[in-house]
Design an enzyme around this catalytic site. Structure first.
Site, PDB file in Angstrom:
ATOM      1  N   CYS A  20     -19.977   1.895   8.437  1.00  0.00           N
ATOM      2  CA  CYS A  20     -20.163   2.602   9.713  1.00  0.00           C
ATOM      3  C   CYS A  20     -21.519   2.372  10.378  1.00  0.00           C
ATOM      4  O   CYS A  20     -21.577   1.907  11.505  1.00  0.00           O
ATOM      5  CB  CYS A  20     -19.945   4.091   9.495  1.00  0.00           C
ATOM      6  SG  CYS A  20     -18.378   4.427   8.706  1.00  0.00           S
ATOM      7  N   LYS A  54       0.836  -1.197   0.000  1.00  0.00           N
ATOM      8  CA  LYS A  54       0.000   0.000   0.000  1.00  0.00           C
ATOM      9  C   LYS A  54       0.878   1.257   0.000  1.00  0.00           C
ATOM     10  O   LYS A  54       0.650   2.210  -0.759  1.00  0.00           O
ATOM     11  CB  LYS A  54      -0.867  -0.014   1.261  1.00  0.00           C
ATOM     12  CG  LYS A  54      -2.163   0.716   1.144  1.00  0.00           C
ATOM     13  CD  LYS A  54      -2.768   0.811   2.522  1.00  0.00           C
ATOM     14  CE  LYS A  54      -4.167   0.317   2.581  1.00  0.00           C
ATOM     15  NZ  LYS A  54      -4.764   0.501   3.910  1.00  0.00           N
ATOM     16  N   PHE A  93     -30.787  13.393   5.287  1.00  0.00           N
ATOM     17  CA  PHE A  93     -30.998  12.026   5.773  1.00  0.00           C
ATOM     18  C   PHE A  93     -32.464  11.645   5.903  1.00  0.00           C
ATOM     19  O   PHE A  93     -32.877  10.964   6.825  1.00  0.00           O
ATOM     20  CB  PHE A  93     -30.240  11.777   7.097  1.00  0.00           C
ATOM     21  CG  PHE A  93     -28.849  11.303   6.824  1.00  0.00           C
ATOM     22  CD1 PHE A  93     -27.891  12.192   6.366  1.00  0.00           C
ATOM     23  CD2 PHE A  93     -28.519   9.965   6.938  1.00  0.00           C
ATOM     24  CE1 PHE A  93     -26.624  11.751   6.049  1.00  0.00           C
ATOM     25  CE2 PHE A  93     -27.248   9.516   6.621  1.00  0.00           C
ATOM     26  CZ  PHE A  93     -26.302  10.419   6.175  1.00  0.00           C
TER      27      PHE A  93
HETATM   28  C1  UGA Z   1     -21.506   7.752   7.824  1.00  0.00           C
HETATM   29  C2  UGA Z   1     -21.818   9.124   8.441  1.00  0.00           C
HETATM   30  O1  UGA Z   1     -22.719   9.844   7.595  1.00  0.00           O
HETATM   31  C3  UGA Z   1     -20.541   9.942   8.639  1.00  0.00           C
HETATM   32  O2  UGA Z   1     -20.852  11.163   9.304  1.00  0.00           O
HETATM   33  C4  UGA Z   1     -19.567   9.130   9.503  1.00  0.00           C
HETATM   34  O3  UGA Z   1     -18.331   9.786   9.649  1.00  0.00           O
HETATM   35  C5  UGA Z   1     -19.303   7.806   8.842  1.00  0.00           C
HETATM   36  O4  UGA Z   1     -20.552   7.099   8.661  1.00  0.00           O
HETATM   37  C6  UGA Z   1     -18.393   7.018   9.753  1.00  0.00           C
HETATM   38  O5  UGA Z   1     -18.793   6.701  10.879  1.00  0.00           O
HETATM   39  O6  UGA Z   1     -17.222   6.805   9.396  1.00  0.00           O
HETATM   40  P1  UGA Z   1     -20.956   6.866   5.328  1.00  0.00           P
HETATM   41  O7  UGA Z   1     -20.935   5.478   5.923  1.00  0.00           O
HETATM   42  O8  UGA Z   1     -19.891   7.260   4.389  1.00  0.00           O
HETATM   43  O9  UGA Z   1     -20.963   7.975   6.510  1.00  0.00           O
HETATM   44  O10 UGA Z   1     -22.321   6.952   4.542  1.00  0.00           O
HETATM   45  P2  UGA Z   1     -23.631   7.873   4.570  1.00  0.00           P
HETATM   46  O11 UGA Z   1     -23.562   8.854   3.486  1.00  0.00           O
HETATM   47  O12 UGA Z   1     -23.919   8.349   5.916  1.00  0.00           O
HETATM   48  O13 UGA Z   1     -24.722   6.777   4.162  1.00  0.00           O
HETATM   49  C7  UGA Z   1     -24.949   5.617   4.980  1.00  0.00           C
HETATM   50  C8  UGA Z   1     -26.060   4.789   4.393  1.00  0.00           C
HETATM   51  O14 UGA Z   1     -27.304   5.470   4.508  1.00  0.00           O
HETATM   52  C9  UGA Z   1     -25.887   4.482   2.913  1.00  0.00           C
HETATM   53  O15 UGA Z   1     -26.292   3.156   2.669  1.00  0.00           O
HETATM   54  C10 UGA Z   1     -26.812   5.473   2.224  1.00  0.00           C
HETATM   55  O16 UGA Z   1     -27.260   5.053   0.975  1.00  0.00           O
HETATM   56  C11 UGA Z   1     -27.934   5.545   3.230  1.00  0.00           C
HETATM   57  N1  UGA Z   1     -28.704   6.805   3.160  1.00  0.00           N
HETATM   58  C12 UGA Z   1     -28.131   7.994   3.502  1.00  0.00           C
HETATM   59  C13 UGA Z   1     -30.033   6.773   2.767  1.00  0.00           C
HETATM   60  O17 UGA Z   1     -30.596   5.692   2.468  1.00  0.00           O
HETATM   61  N2  UGA Z   1     -30.744   7.944   2.735  1.00  0.00           N
HETATM   62  C14 UGA Z   1     -30.194   9.139   3.070  1.00  0.00           C
HETATM   63  O18 UGA Z   1     -30.922  10.170   3.063  1.00  0.00           O
HETATM   64  C15 UGA Z   1     -28.848   9.166   3.463  1.00  0.00           C
END
Ligand code: UGA
Length: 437
Positions: free
Chosen positions: A266, A37, A255
């Site tokens: 996450c 890496k 969200f």
């Molecule tokens: C999430 C958090 O949003 C971040 O703030 C956090 O830092 C991160 O986890 C972590 O703990 O490291 P992430 O896993 O990249 O970030 O993804 P998100 O964008 O939050 O989406 C999570 C899931 O929810 C996805 O499957 C997405 O498709 C879904 N989602 C999100 C929805 O179905 N609807 C929405 O309105 C938003």
């Protein structure tokens, strides 16, 4: 003030955060035990897909603020802050976060310290971990005075991580040592403004904030997904309902977008860890437990919904799935709803073909029996249904007329409410179904 920072672990969080720290003026060494890496990073090849990351890394390598190494101890000498960004995978049986990589890193880091440094935990860790980090570090360091700890949870979203770092809603730091507090403030000083507060808390509060934030968002998503089912049953429209409730500032618009279930590295891990931690402390958290159960069930309901739209049986049907990753703009397949929905379609007798713009590494092993195309053009030829599974932005501009022409049945099922009925019908689809309408 330029701070000397070492990032232990160049996974998603370590690499993005390290590159961003360099960008805001600090001297950063990103360390990883994986020599391949590091070698690739030296060549400018990113181990992960994140928009804008390669330019950021390249720019800061060139200006001398960002370097890479495989040697933990050499990279911790004379540094001001050591950020732990190693993985905390869920234990296969208990679901609790496995901390062996964190503790191993602390031992190694502490025994290399030759002066005062703050050991900062970025990895998501259960309550109590940072106290344990302090104990381990104090035991292994040459002097207790060399060690202070801070909990600095990250809130980056994959696909938007660089902007999330540069313009966060807040910076949370759990720290109880004055010198360490000053150093942490100096590190974040370039991005902290009147509207981006630096929130200093106790160590335990910072640990809880991380889990509670992800847990709350997971509950919010499970809630809107259930409201979506209600909307469908009563003839309401979930997008209007989401807007109608989200415009209330106490609820908020983000969200509230319906989907086939939340996934990623996450939310599933952290919501389970939150639930388990509460249990360990004798606290019942029914909401998060229900959100997890609702999410597991939702994915199977999505498979059933596809079956119903296909006439009640999937025997011999060909289903074309657009998007496989857990959300758009990432190549991450961890806990992706597609990993549950697609095998269920196969069990019901369907053959599945798919396309994902990121062509995730190892996809053939993750989804055996699925023929994954490298380009979208002809991926749904002869399909009985097109299922939009992931919210990649570029899906909005695809040629759906071409898709419809190549399909056996002109049926589209949109599990992300990404497209609109009028244009799909105009493109030649006979039926187009969305969620919650
Ligand atoms: C999430 C958090 O949003 C971040 O703030 C956090 O830092 C991160 O986890 C972590 O703990 O490291 P992430 O896993 O990249 O970030 O993804 P998100 O964008 O939050 O989406 C999570 C899931 O929810 C996805 O499957 C997405 O498709 C879904 N989602 C999100 C929805 O179905 N609807 C929405 O309105 C938003």
């Amino acid at each position: 003030m330029s701070v000397k920072i070492t990032m232990i672990g160049t996974g998603y969080v370590g690499l993005v955060t390290g590159a961003c720290f360099a960008e805001i003026g600090h001297q950063v060494i990103c360390v990883d035990k994986d020599a391949k890496k590091i070698e690739k990073l030296h060549q400018g090849v990113m181990p992960i897909y994140e928009p804008g990351l390669d330019e950021l890394v390249m720019r800061n390598v060139k200006n001398g603020r960002l370097t890479f190494s495989t040697d933990v101890q050499a990279s911790t000498k004379g540094r001001d802050a050591i950020f732990l960004c190693v993985g905390t995978p869920p234990h296969p049986e208990t679901g609790a976060a496995d901390l062996k990589y964190v503790y191993a890193a602390v031992e190694e880091v502490a025994s290399g310290l030759d002066g005062f440094a703050v050991i900062v935990t970025k990895s998501t860790v259960p309550v109590g971990t940072n106290r344990r980090v302090f104990e381990i570090a104090s035991k292994h360091a040459n002097s207790k005075d060399f060690v202070a700890v801070a909990s600095n949870p990250e809130f980056l979203r994959e696909g938007a991580a660089i902007t999330d770092f540069m313009e966060p809603d807040r910076v949370v730091v759990g720290v109880e040592n004055d010198r360490a507090s000053m150093l942490m403030r100096a590190i974040y000083e370039p991005i902290v403004t009147a509207s981006i507060p630096f929130l200093q808390t106790s160590i335990e509060s910072a640990e809880v904030i991380k889990y509670a934030a992800n847990g709350f968002l997971a509950i919010k998503l499970s809630f809107i997904n259930e409201v979506s089912d209600l909307c469908e049953a009563v003839g309401a429209n979930v997008s209007d309902v989401a807007k109608g409730i989200g415009l209330d500032k106490r609820i908020g618009l983000p969200f509230l977008h319906v989907g086939p279930g939340w996934g990623g590295s996450c939310f599933p891990k952290d919501s389970m860890a939150l639930y388990k931690t509460a249990q360990d402390f004798g606290v019942t958290m029914r909401l998060i437990e229900s959100a997890i159960v609702a999410n597991d069930e939702r994915k199977l309901c999505m498979a059933d919904r596809i079956k119903q739209y296909c006439g009640g049986s999937l025997q011999g049907k060909r289903i074309a799935v657009l998007g496989l990753t857990f959300k758009g703009q990432t190549d991450d397949m961890r806990e992706s709803p597609s990993l549950v929905i697609i095998p269920q379609l196969q069990r019901e007798g369907a053959t599945v073909c798919a396309f994902d713009p990121s062509y995730p590494e190892g996809i053939d092993e993750m989804l055996p029996g699925v023929s994954v195309s490298k380009t979208p053009e002809d991926f749904c030829t002869n399909a009985d249904a097109l299922v939009i599974m992931t919210d990649w932005r570029e899906f909005r501009s695809y040629d759906y007329k071409h898709f419809a022409e190549s399909m056996k049945n002109k049926l589209a099922i949109d599990l992300r409410n990404l497209l609109d009925e009028k244009s799909m019908i105009a493109a030649g689809f006979e039926a187009y179904h969305r969620l919650g309408e």
